[in-house]
Design an enzyme around this catalytic site. Structure first.
Site, PDB file in Angstrom:
ATOM      1  N   TYR A 148      26.730  29.493  34.521  1.00  0.00           N
ATOM      2  CA  TYR A 148      27.713  30.484  35.130  1.00  0.00           C
ATOM      3  C   TYR A 148      28.705  29.922  35.666  1.00  0.00           C
ATOM      4  CZ  TYR A 148      28.896  34.880  37.242  1.00  0.00           C
ATOM      5  OH  TYR A 148      29.726  35.958  37.700  1.00  0.00           O
ATOM      6  N   LYS A 152      32.667  29.436  35.185  1.00  0.00           N
ATOM      7  CA  LYS A 152      33.918  30.060  36.251  1.00  0.00           C
ATOM      8  C   LYS A 152      34.822  29.075  36.574  1.00  0.00           C
ATOM      9  CE  LYS A 152      32.238  34.330  35.681  1.00  0.00           C
ATOM     10  NZ  LYS A 152      32.956  35.171  34.917  1.00  0.00           N
TER      11      LYS A 152
END
Length: 265
Positions: A148, A152
């Site tokens: 994750y 990002k």
């Protein structure tokens, strides 16, 4: 925002759903993308504005191209692209299969790249806006969220380049980092083996609502801000990490270790 053509990915739930409803209040014309076409079509039908639903898996390049094409066929232009579709995960890197990290990158990063690539020529014509829904995890690595956070961080770099390349084209590029937001993203997060978590390790009721995020987002787009960081915790994390990164390493570790069933225990 009246009559602006807005594309929203991941529009069937969470922040995407809230954004669709908020833009509809402003009488924007909406192109909604998500994998669940039944839920998406139901949303398009109930909104009090001109809206179409397009089945879209953003990890598939052809789906993203089709989404953009359908927007142009229906409305003839694109004013705003909101790259919102995303998935999360929860497991330590040592316990995480590489395929899980790849899936996170395919959806979160490549989904943003694909949609932006095909929308860009049209956005340059309207001097419109490209928005990516990122996370505080794109400013500070979150333990047990390796895929994750990596996706990002990659989005941040991509948007920086896009902004600089188009400085003289009046393209608005905005990074949205909502902080912890009440949504279904933690329920659908992947575990290290790729299975779905199915529950949230956090108190969802104490988080900022998706509706609040949507309201802040539209205001920021109107002002053509370069970034929008939300929640007090989120703003503080980003600010402190600039000056005290080692201290923040410990604080983030201790904070995440307090989660129920934390992988650190």
């Amino acid at each position: 925002m009246k009559d602006k053509v807005v594309i929203i990915t991941g529009a069937s739930s969470g922040i995407g759903l809230a954004l669709a409803k908020e833009f509809a209040k402003h009488q924007a014309k909406l192109v909604l993308g998500a994998r669940n076409i039944e839920k998406l079509q139901s949303l398009a039908d109930e909104l009090n504005t001109d809206a179409i639903a397009v089945k879209t898996d953003v990890s598939i390049e052809e789906d993203c191209q089709n989404l953009i094409n359908k927007a142009i066929i229906k409305f003839g232009k694109i004013d705003i692209l909101i790259n919102n579709a995303g998935i999360s995960m929860r497991s330590l890197f040592i316990d995480t299969e590489i395929s899980v990290i790849k899936k996170l990158m395919d959806v979160n990063f490549w989904g943003t790249v694909y949609c932006t690539k095909y929308a860009l020529p049209h956005l340059l014509e309207t001097q419109g806006s490209v928005v990516a829904v990122s996370s505080i995890a794109g400013y500070k690595g979150l333990p047990a969220r390796v895929g994750y956070s990596s996706s990002k961080f990659a989005i941040h770099g991509f948007l920086d380049v896009l902004r600089i390349e188009n400085l003289k084209n009046n393209l608005h590029v905005m990074l949205l980092a909502p902080g912890f937001t009440k949504s279904n993203i933690r329920f659908t997060a992947l575990k290290g083996d790729g299975s779905v978590q199915g529950e949230t390790p956090r108190d969802e009721d104490k988080m900022m609502s998706a509706e609040e995020v949507a309201e802040h987002t539209i205001k920021a787009i109107k002002k053509r801000k370069r970034e929008l960081i939300l929640t007090t915790q989120g703003k503080l994390t980003v600010w402190l990490n600039k000056f005290f990164p080692a201290m923040m390493d410990k604080m983030v570790y201790n904070h995440m270790a307090k989660e129920p069933d934390s992988p650190f225990k």
